[in-house]
Motif scaffolding. Structure first.
Motif, short mmCIF file in Angstrom:
data_model
loop_
_atom_site.label_atom_id
_atom_site.label_comp_id
_atom_site.label_asym_id
_atom_site.label_seq_id
_atom_site.Cartn_x
_atom_site.Cartn_y
_atom_site.Cartn_z
N LEU A 161 -2.40 12.85 5.09
CA LEU A 161 -4.02 12.67 5.10
C LEU A 161 -4.26 11.24 4.85
O LEU A 161 -5.30 10.73 5.42
CB LEU A 161 -4.72 13.49 3.83
CG LEU A 161 -4.67 15.15 3.98
CD1 LEU A 161 -5.27 15.75 2.61
CD2 LEU A 161 -5.36 15.50 5.33
N LEU A 162 -3.36 10.41 4.27
CA LEU A 162 -3.62 8.94 4.14
C LEU A 162 -3.40 8.24 5.18
O LEU A 162 -3.68 7.04 5.40
CB LEU A 162 -2.66 8.53 3.03
CG LEU A 162 -3.01 9.20 1.65
CD1 LEU A 162 -1.98 8.30 0.59
CD2 LEU A 162 -4.45 8.91 1.19
N LYS B 158 0.54 -1.19 0.09
CA LYS B 158 -0.07 0.14 0.00
C LYS B 158 0.89 1.26 -0.09
O LYS B 158 0.63 2.16 -0.76
CB LYS B 158 -0.88 0.03 1.19
CG LYS B 158 -2.06 -0.81 1.21
CD LYS B 158 -2.85 -0.59 2.46
CE LYS B 158 -4.48 -1.46 2.29
NZ LYS B 158 -5.17 -1.12 3.47
N SER C 269 2.85 3.69 8.17
CA SER C 269 3.07 5.03 7.98
C SER C 269 4.81 5.21 8.46
O SER C 269 5.46 6.01 7.85
CB SER C 269 2.28 5.81 9.01
OG SER C 269 0.94 5.85 8.45
N LEU D 261 -0.80 15.59 1.30
CA LEU D 261 -1.67 14.39 0.96
C LEU D 261 -1.09 12.98 1.55
O LEU D 261 -2.02 12.42 2.07
CB LEU D 261 -1.58 14.26 -0.66
CG LEU D 261 -2.15 15.37 -1.53
CD1 LEU D 261 -1.93 15.23 -2.91
CD2 LEU D 261 -3.58 15.60 -1.10
N ASP E 10 -4.67 8.79 11.23
CA ASP E 10 -5.41 9.81 12.04
C ASP E 10 -6.52 10.54 11.21
O ASP E 10 -7.26 11.13 11.75
CB ASP E 10 -4.58 11.00 12.51
CG ASP E 10 -3.76 10.30 13.56
OD1 ASP E 10 -3.91 9.44 14.39
OD2 ASP E 10 -2.23 10.89 13.50
N VAL E 11 -6.48 10.25 9.66
CA VAL E 11 -7.57 11.08 9.01
C VAL E 11 -8.24 10.05 8.17
O VAL E 11 -9.29 9.44 8.51
CB VAL E 11 -6.69 12.04 7.90
CG1 VAL E 11 -7.88 13.09 7.20
CG2 VAL E 11 -5.89 13.20 8.83
N LEU E 12 -7.78 9.64 7.13
CA LEU E 12 -8.41 8.90 6.22
C LEU E 12 -8.27 7.27 6.54
O LEU E 12 -8.79 6.51 6.05
CB LEU E 12 -8.06 9.07 4.69
CG LEU E 12 -8.30 10.53 4.06
CD1 LEU E 12 -7.53 10.53 2.73
CD2 LEU E 12 -9.68 10.67 4.06
N LYS E 13 -7.14 6.95 7.13
CA LYS E 13 -6.97 5.74 7.62
C LYS E 13 -6.70 4.56 6.65
O LYS E 13 -6.98 3.37 6.67
CB LYS E 13 -8.02 5.24 8.79
CG LYS E 13 -8.46 6.21 9.80
CD LYS E 13 -9.64 5.52 10.68
CE LYS E 13 -9.94 6.30 11.56
NZ LYS E 13 -8.90 6.84 12.65
N LEU E 14 -6.27 4.88 5.48
CA LEU E 14 -5.91 4.09 4.32
C LEU E 14 -4.53 3.43 4.70
O LEU E 14 -4.31 2.30 4.07
CB LEU E 14 -5.72 4.92 3.04
CG LEU E 14 -7.05 5.34 2.34
CD1 LEU E 14 -6.42 6.27 1.24
CD2 LEU E 14 -7.94 4.39 2.10
#
Length: 272
Positions: free
Chosen positions: A54-55, A13, A68, A51, A58-62
């Motif tokens: 954001l992935l 990913k 991370s 961007l 804490d945000v989009l959790k992708l």
């Protein structure tokens, strides 16, 4: 080879996200915004950092926390070709480096200027001894180790250093790329001086700043990258000594002089 396949399966990913973000940010390109006090230049790296954040979990959790952290480690792999390119460029331009040698060495003292600017602000904001650790340097890895070694892990000074280290890790690249664009748009400093100033002791921050400057001054792009890389290397070598023998003693002296004045002023305002 087996380890490489395991890493790809485990963190696929991260690699896919990196490729997708690279394509998107390259399509966005460089964006210039006139703010009135200067031109705000947003390099594709800035969009990639925002961007990518954001992935995260804490945000989009992708991407989860482990993925991370793996992405953060891979940044060093991505930076390696750039650092090699700058080393080759510096080696091919030794004559230029020798001719600006005194300026490269003396610009290290310019890094101490932030002590005079940031320490009073930190005291007015209510920090105590945390201000010493927070303001004596840019507080990257070597500075965190230095402060921890001198004061101990639980000291207020170490907490100040750690706080700036975290903030710098999260938004440092975005901040310095914006700062470089705004300062360059003032046309006060020579492009080569700005290139030297980009070497703050952090490879990613230096690349972000020199990238913006190279975009604004294409005629000096190679020299800006060469001087920025050399300055960054010198800061990495001398930074620990500057912090030990100059930065920390200067911050302590300034704190002892300013804290009774600015600290009391803050206290009086807080008790009204």
């Amino acid at each position: 080879m087996k380890n490489a396949k395991t890493m790809v399966r485990k963190y696929w990913k991260v690699y896919v996200a990196a490729v997708v973000l690279a394509v998107i940010c390259d399509m966005i390109g460089t964006v210039k915004i006139n703010t009135g006090i200067g031109t705000l230049t947003l390099f594709p790296m800035v969009f990639a950092v925002i961007l990518g954040g954001l992935l995260g979990p804490d945000v989009l959790k992708l991407l989860d926390t482990e993925q991370s952290k793996a992405g953060g480690t891979l940044v060093l792999v991505v930076l390696a070709p750039f650092m090699a390119k700058m080393g080759i460029s510096a080696g091919a331009n030794l004559g230029k480096l020798v001719s600006v040698g005194p300026a490269l060495i003396l610009q290290e003292f310019g890094n101490l200027g932030t002590v005079f600017l940031s320490l009073p602000i930190a005291l007015l904001l209510g920090l105590k001894k945390e201000a010493i650790g927070a303001c004596y340097s840019i507080n990257r890895d070597s500075n965190l180790g230095l402060t921890t070694d001198i004061y101990g892990p639980d000291a207020a000074e170490t907490k100040g250093t750690f706080a700036v280290y975290i903030v710098g890790s999260v938004i440092g690249t975005v901040f310095i790329s914006i700062l470089a664009g705004v300062v360059a748009s003032w046309n006060i400093f020579h492009p080569l001086a700005l290139g030297m100033a980009s070497g703050v002791g952090s490879g990613s921050m230096m690349l972000a700043a020199t990238g913006v400057l190279g975009e604004m001054y294409p005629a000096y792009a190679d020299d800006i990258m060469m001087l920025g890389g050399t300055s960054d290397m010198l800061t990495g070598i001398t930074g620990i000594y500057m912090g030990t023998f100059v930065g920390l003693p200067l911050a302590r002296k300034l704190y002892a002089w300013l804290e009774p004045k600015l600290g009391k002023k803050k206290h009086r305002k807080g008790t009204k």
